[in-house]
Design a protein around this motif. Structure first.
Motif, PDB file in Angstrom:
ATOM      1  N   GLY A  43       0.849  -1.192   0.000  1.00 55.81           N
ATOM      2  CA  GLY A  43       0.000   0.000   0.000  1.00 55.81           C
ATOM      3  C   GLY A  43       0.880   1.236   0.000  1.00 55.81           C
ATOM      4  N   ASP A  44       0.634   2.138   0.915  1.00 57.85           N
ATOM      5  CA  ASP A  44       1.443   3.372   0.939  1.00 57.85           C
ATOM      6  C   ASP A  44       2.565   3.306   1.983  1.00 57.85           C
ATOM      7  N   ARG A  45       2.763   2.138   2.589  1.00 53.23           N
ATOM      8  CA  ARG A  45       3.717   2.031   3.718  1.00 53.23           C
ATOM      9  C   ARG A  45       4.933   1.166   3.401  1.00 53.23           C
ATOM     10  N   ASN A 362      16.326  15.313   9.067  1.00 51.72           N
ATOM     11  CA  ASN A 362      16.262  16.538   9.872  1.00 51.72           C
ATOM     12  C   ASN A 362      15.224  17.510   9.328  1.00 51.72           C
ATOM     13  N   ALA A 363      15.119  17.564   8.002  1.00 47.97           N
ATOM     14  CA  ALA A 363      14.106  18.427   7.393  1.00 47.97           C
ATOM     15  C   ALA A 363      12.705  17.947   7.762  1.00 47.97           C
ATOM     16  N   ALA A 364      12.518  16.628   7.775  1.00 48.59           N
ATOM     17  CA  ALA A 364      11.203  16.071   8.137  1.00 48.59           C
ATOM     18  C   ALA A 364      10.842  16.472   9.563  1.00 48.59           C
ATOM     19  N   TYR A 365      11.794  16.367  10.482  1.00 48.12           N
ATOM     20  CA  TYR A 365      11.496  16.775  11.865  1.00 48.12           C
ATOM     21  C   TYR A 365      11.168  18.264  11.951  1.00 48.12           C
ATOM     22  N   SER A 366      11.822  19.077  11.139  1.00 47.17           N
ATOM     23  CA  SER A 366      11.564  20.526  11.210  1.00 47.17           C
ATOM     24  C   SER A 366      10.140  20.858  10.781  1.00 47.17           C
ATOM     25  N   LEU A 367       9.503  19.916  10.054  1.00 41.72           N
ATOM     26  CA  LEU A 367       8.116  20.119   9.616  1.00 41.72           C
ATOM     27  C   LEU A 367       7.130  19.310  10.450  1.00 41.72           C
ATOM     28  N   GLU A 372       6.885  10.259  10.141  1.00 43.84           N
ATOM     29  CA  GLU A 372       6.147   9.832   8.953  1.00 43.84           C
ATOM     30  C   GLU A 372       7.056   9.665   7.730  1.00 43.84           C
ATOM     31  N   ILE A 373       8.039  10.548   7.590  1.00 42.85           N
ATOM     32  CA  ILE A 373       8.893  10.558   6.388  1.00 42.85           C
ATOM     33  C   ILE A 373      10.346  10.840   6.776  1.00 42.85           C
TER      34      ILE A 373
END
Ligand SMILES: [Zn+2]
Length: 424
Positions: A43-45, A362-367, A372-373
């Motif tokens: 699926g999407d995971r 790190n960018a994912a955590y900043s958002l 999730e990503i």
């Protein structure tokens, strides 16, 4: 794509698996690379990611198998600072700068951001979505799967809402994922130049309530700079935004040491962005408040400046550094994260591994999306890219080309290009 598929024969599975928090210090150099890796998607995971020989027994008959051909597989880039919705372009100003004019001189003639504001106000929502789709494709073909997207070229209530609605439509209509940021405080519009506080009040009393009510943004940003929004004005705007439940980001210390980094710390912002002029006191303040720096070397490069932010000091101080494109029609007209990796390594002396960590997990955590990503781990959304190279360092080394051959978003193929079979 079928319900389940496996990508095997990855020369390097750049997993970035590790602690469930932003990476700091020496951790930025650890990409958790798996040689001869595989990734299983249902699926999407992501169902599993690791060594092929450990996962082979999990690849049952219901999986389609994709051979990566001994190429690098890694998470899609997360671009945590972009301005992707605007009308018109500024190639004319680019030529003027190449002929010696400065950014400030061009702005004084009515160019710069004000020319983009004029064009964007004149554009319809449909026009903006149409232009935005073209840029969405550019991000995808460079291997980016999520972007933070700011408004800020409208500077009236209706025009700011129009841009945020365009971002919402683009998020629904394209495979690219958008995280919306309200940037009504991008500039003081020319009609308010002599009435600054009136414009600040308009943002606080009229724009922010509408943005929050219609749930059009997750974050609020402000351009903190002596001749744009002062630290006091920025404080007023961002404090109000926080009352509406928005996360905070700040354009800080880009053109001078204006106190933006220290204000970001005081406000417990998620990020302080740019930081070309931030001093050690600012870095210490950011560390104390766990604010993530978002560095934008593409804009330094494109403006022909040499004033890169002090990334080594930031990493040594324990900051969870992020790098992003700052895609916009003036100071950084690139959607290419590989280009930003190149500039980060050649001009700021980040290692390729540090730059990749800064551009993904790190960018994912900043958002607020670190769970999730941003890494290839069981349970995360299947946002990943097959790059046409055998070693991840090539992404920063060969510059000016599009490395991505297959880009998957939520387990679906979002972009692919034919790649040469001829490789040494
Ligand atoms: Zn920006």
């Amino acid at each position: 794509m079928p319900e389940a598929f496996a990508v095997v024969n990855c020369s390097q599975l750049v997993s970035l698996a590790g602690a469930h928090r932003p990476r700091i210090g020496g951790e930025l150099r650890n990409l958790a690379v798996v040689e001869d890796g595989a990734i299983l998607v249902r699926g999407d995971r992501i169902e599993a990611a690791g060594r092929r020989r450990d996962l082979e027994q999990l690849i049952t008959d219901d999986f389609e198998v994709i051979d990566a051909g001994k190429r690098v597989v890694m998470p899609g880039f997360v671009d945590a600072h972009t301005h992707p919705v605007f009308a018109g372009i500024r190639a004319n100003e680019f030529e003027q700068r190449a002929s010696g004019a400065t950014y400030r001189e061009i702005a004084a003639r009515g160019g710069g951001i004000r020319s983009t504001v004029r064009a964007t106000r004149n554009a319809s929502l449909k026009d903006l979505v149409k232009a935005g789709k073209r840029y969405a494709e550019w991000f995808l073909r460079n291997g980016t799967t999520t972007i933070e997207a700011k408004s800020g070229y409208g500077l009236t209530i209706e025009d700011e809402l129009k841009i945020l609605r365009a971002i919402k439509q683009l998020n629904e209509a394209t495979p690219l994922n958008y995280v919306a940021t309200f940037l009504g405080a991008h500039d003081i519009p020319s009609e308010y130049k002599t009435r600054r506080q009136t414009y600040v009040n308009l943002i606080i009393n009229e724009m922010l309530p509408r943005v929050a009510e219609e749930r059009l943004a997750e974050y609020c940003d402000a351009f903190c700079e002596e001749d744009v929004f002062t630290t006091d004005e920025t404080w007023q705007i961002l404090s109000a935004a926080r009352c509406h439940g928005l996360g905070l980001r700040i354009h800080a210390d880009q053109l001078s040491l204006s106190g933006g980094a220290r204000l970001a710390a005081e406000l417990n912002a998620a990020t302080a962005d740019h930081l070309e002029h931030t001093d050690m006191a600012g870095i210490v303040a950011l560390k104390g408040a766990s604010v993530q720096p978002v560095l934008l070397p593409g804009s330094v490069y494109a403006l022909g400046s040499k004033q890169y932010p002090a990334v080594r000091e930031m990493i040594d101080a324990g900051l969870a550094v992020v790098i992003a494109t700052d895609f916009n029609p003036g100071s950084s007209p690139t959607p290419s994260m590989p280009m930003v990796l190149s500039v980060a390594c050649t001009q700021m002396k980040m290692t390729p591994a540090e730059a990749i960590t800064a551009a993904t997990i790190n960018a994912a955590y900043s958002l607020g999306r670190g769970d999730e990503i941003g890494s290839l781990e069981k349970g995360k959304r299947a946002d990943f890219v097959i790059h046409d190279c055998e070693d991840y360092r090539e992404l920063a080394y060969f510059f000016g080309i599009e490395h991505a051959s297959h880009v998957f978003v939520a387990g679906k193929l979002a972009f692919s290009q034919v790649i040469s079979e001829a490789r040494p």
